[in-house]
Write a protein that holds these residues in place. Structure first.
Motif, PDB file in Angstrom:
ATOM      1  N   ARG A 128       0.840  -1.203   0.000  1.00 26.41           N
ATOM      2  CA  ARG A 128       0.000   0.000   0.000  1.00 26.41           C
ATOM      3  C   ARG A 128       0.873   1.250   0.000  1.00 26.41           C
ATOM      4  O   ARG A 128       0.575   2.230  -0.666  1.00 26.41           O
ATOM      5  N   ARG A 129       1.943   1.212   0.763  1.00 23.55           N
ATOM      6  CA  ARG A 129       2.871   2.358   0.794  1.00 23.55           C
ATOM      7  C   ARG A 129       3.667   2.471  -0.510  1.00 23.55           C
ATOM      8  O   ARG A 129       3.871   3.565  -1.027  1.00 23.55           O
ATOM      9  N   LEU A 130       4.131   1.336  -1.003  1.00 20.75           N
ATOM     10  CA  LEU A 130       4.918   1.347  -2.235  1.00 20.75           C
ATOM     11  C   LEU A 130       4.091   1.734  -3.458  1.00 20.75           C
ATOM     12  O   LEU A 130       4.639   2.154  -4.471  1.00 20.75           O
ATOM     13  N   GLN A 131       2.773   1.597  -3.326  1.00 16.16           N
ATOM     14  CA  GLN A 131       1.900   1.955  -4.430  1.00 16.16           C
ATOM     15  C   GLN A 131       2.041   3.430  -4.798  1.00 16.16           C
ATOM     16  O   GLN A 131       1.931   3.794  -5.964  1.00 16.16           O
ATOM     17  N   LEU A 132       2.289   4.284  -3.832  1.00 14.49           N
ATOM     18  CA  LEU A 132       2.472   5.708  -4.111  1.00 14.49           C
ATOM     19  C   LEU A 132       3.685   5.946  -5.003  1.00 14.49           C
ATOM     20  O   LEU A 132       3.621   6.713  -5.965  1.00 14.49           O
ATOM     21  N   LEU A 133       4.794   5.289  -4.696  1.00 16.38           N
ATOM     22  CA  LEU A 133       5.995   5.445  -5.523  1.00 16.38           C
ATOM     23  C   LEU A 133       5.784   4.867  -6.917  1.00 16.38           C
ATOM     24  O   LEU A 133       6.187   5.463  -7.922  1.00 16.38           O
ATOM     25  N   SER A 134       5.154   3.713  -6.963  1.00 21.36           N
ATOM     26  CA  SER A 134       4.899   3.070  -8.247  1.00 21.36           C
ATOM     27  C   SER A 134       3.975   3.925  -9.110  1.00 21.36           C
ATOM     28  O   SER A 134       4.207   4.111 -10.304  1.00 21.36           O
ATOM     29  N   ALA A 135       2.926   4.452  -8.501  1.00 18.45           N
ATOM     30  CA  ALA A 135       1.992   5.300  -9.240  1.00 18.45           C
ATOM     31  C   ALA A 135       2.655   6.590  -9.695  1.00 18.45           C
ATOM     32  O   ALA A 135       2.373   7.089 -10.791  1.00 18.45           O
ATOM     33  N   ALA A 136       3.549   7.132  -8.883  1.00 19.85           N
ATOM     34  CA  ALA A 136       4.256   8.356  -9.268  1.00 19.85           C
ATOM     35  C   ALA A 136       5.133   8.118 -10.501  1.00 19.85           C
ATOM     36  O   ALA A 136       5.154   8.920 -11.434  1.00 19.85           O
ATOM     37  N   GLY A 137       5.847   7.009 -10.520  1.00 19.82           N
ATOM     38  CA  GLY A 137       6.678   6.678 -11.681  1.00 19.82           C
ATOM     39  C   GLY A 137       5.846   6.438 -12.929  1.00 19.82           C
ATOM     40  O   GLY A 137       6.189   6.892 -14.021  1.00 19.82           O
ATOM     41  N   TYR A 138       4.754   5.746 -12.767  1.00 22.95           N
ATOM     42  CA  TYR A 138       3.844   5.471 -13.886  1.00 22.95           C
ATOM     43  C   TYR A 138       3.280   6.781 -14.435  1.00 22.95           C
ATOM     44  O   TYR A 138       3.261   7.014 -15.640  1.00 22.95           O
ATOM     45  N   SER A 139       2.827   7.636 -13.534  1.00 18.79           N
ATOM     46  CA  SER A 139       2.233   8.910 -13.951  1.00 18.79           C
ATOM     47  C   SER A 139       3.253   9.808 -14.635  1.00 18.79           C
ATOM     48  O   SER A 139       2.939  10.474 -15.611  1.00 18.79           O
ATOM     49  N   LEU A 140       4.458   9.820 -14.116  1.00 12.98           N
ATOM     50  CA  LEU A 140       5.503  10.647 -14.720  1.00 12.98           C
ATOM     51  C   LEU A 140       5.791  10.196 -16.149  1.00 12.98           C
ATOM     52  O   LEU A 140       5.851  11.012 -17.068  1.00 12.98           O
ATOM     53  N   GLY A 141       5.941   8.903 -16.350  1.00 17.07           N
ATOM     54  CA  GLY A 141       6.212   8.392 -17.696  1.00 17.07           C
ATOM     55  C   GLY A 141       5.054   8.640 -18.647  1.00 17.07           C
ATOM     56  O   GLY A 141       5.239   9.068 -19.787  1.00 17.07           O
ATOM     57  N   HIS A 142       3.843   8.387 -18.174  1.00 19.03           N
ATOM     58  CA  HIS A 142       2.663   8.563 -19.018  1.00 19.03           C
ATOM     59  C   HIS A 142       2.445  10.040 -19.346  1.00 19.03           C
ATOM     60  O   HIS A 142       2.193  10.405 -20.494  1.00 19.03           O
ATOM     61  N   GLY A 143       2.551  10.895 -18.338  1.00 24.61           N
ATOM     62  CA  GLY A 143       2.344  12.328 -18.548  1.00 24.61           C
ATOM     63  C   GLY A 143       3.404  12.946 -19.437  1.00 24.61           C
ATOM     64  O   GLY A 143       3.118  13.827 -20.251  1.00 24.61           O
ATOM     65  N   THR A 144       4.643  12.485 -19.304  1.00 27.47           N
ATOM     66  CA  THR A 144       5.718  13.010 -20.141  1.00 27.47           C
ATOM     67  C   THR A 144       5.470  12.687 -21.604  1.00 27.47           C
ATOM     68  O   THR A 144       5.646  13.537 -22.482  1.00 27.47           O
ATOM     69  N   ASN A 145       5.033  11.466 -21.884  1.00 24.83           N
ATOM     70  CA  ASN A 145       4.732  11.099 -23.274  1.00 24.83           C
ATOM     71  C   ASN A 145       3.603  11.949 -23.837  1.00 24.83           C
ATOM     72  O   ASN A 145       3.679  12.431 -24.968  1.00 24.83           O
ATOM     73  N   ASP A 146       2.534  12.127 -23.069  1.00 28.33           N
ATOM     74  CA  ASP A 146       1.398  12.913 -23.545  1.00 28.33           C
ATOM     75  C   ASP A 146       1.764  14.386 -23.716  1.00 28.33           C
ATOM     76  O   ASP A 146       1.342  15.030 -24.674  1.00 28.33           O
ATOM     77  N   ALA A 147       2.550  14.925 -22.808  1.00 24.82           N
ATOM     78  CA  ALA A 147       2.955  16.326 -22.911  1.00 24.82           C
ATOM     79  C   ALA A 147       3.838  16.549 -24.146  1.00 24.82           C
ATOM     80  O   ALA A 147       3.737  17.580 -24.809  1.00 24.82           O
ATOM     81  N   GLN A 148       4.679  15.575 -24.471  1.00 25.02           N
ATOM     82  CA  GLN A 148       5.544  15.716 -25.643  1.00 25.02           C
ATOM     83  C   GLN A 148       4.743  15.749 -26.932  1.00 25.02           C
ATOM     84  O   GLN A 148       5.125  16.430 -27.881  1.00 25.02           O
ATOM     85  N   LYS A 149       3.626  15.046 -26.967  1.00 23.05           N
ATOM     86  CA  LYS A 149       2.768  15.099 -28.155  1.00 23.05           C
ATOM     87  C   LYS A 149       2.254  16.507 -28.362  1.00 23.05           C
ATOM     88  O   LYS A 149       2.284  17.038 -29.481  1.00 23.05           O
TER      89      LYS A 149
END
Length: 129
Positions: free
Chosen positions: A28-49
């Motif tokens: 449950r605690r590690l989910q925050l770090l995992s979600a942050a990494g996922y969001s960063l990668g996903h958001g970076t790709n979308d922002a670059q478009k």
């Protein structure tokens, strides 16, 4: 799919001797770090478009001579992605994670980390193409 299965098996093997309650608490605690990494990668790709589209429009309109992305375009695209996530992202996450599929912290981390492995692998391959 094979990468996802591999991440799940490896994660299960790492925590195989731990109590389920303890594993759940840590995940449950590690989910925050995992979600942050996922969001960063996903958001970076979308922002670059968006950056590419805006810069292309500026070059095509004659407002820029070279195809160098202006700093203000980078900031505006990242702000737009962050604002969109703040406005409606939580509803999408709740629907996908609680209503369509029942995700446990363990499954969520395995799914996000396998996505990260795939995305980073594709990015590494595309650099050489």
């Amino acid at each position: 799919m094979l990468i996802g299965m591999g991440v799940t098996v490896a994660t299960s093997w790492i925590v195989r001797k731990q109590r389920p309650l303890k594993v759940d608490r840590w995940f449950r605690r590690l989910q925050l770090l995992s979600a942050a990494g996922y969001s960063l990668g996903h958001g970076t790709n979308d922002a670059q478009k968006g950056m590419g589209i805006i810069t292309t429009a500026l070059v095509a309109g004659g407002l820029m001579k070279t195809y160098d992305v202006p700093y203000w375009v980078i900031i505006c695209c990242h702000l737009a992605m962050g604002g969109g996530t703040m406005a409606g992202g939580w509803r999408i996450i709740r629907t996908m994670g609680q209503r369509i599929t029942k995700l446990t912290p363990f499954r969520g981390i395995c799914r996000r980390n396998s996505w990260r492995v795939n995305a980073d692998g594709y990015r590494a391959i595309s650099v050489f193409l």
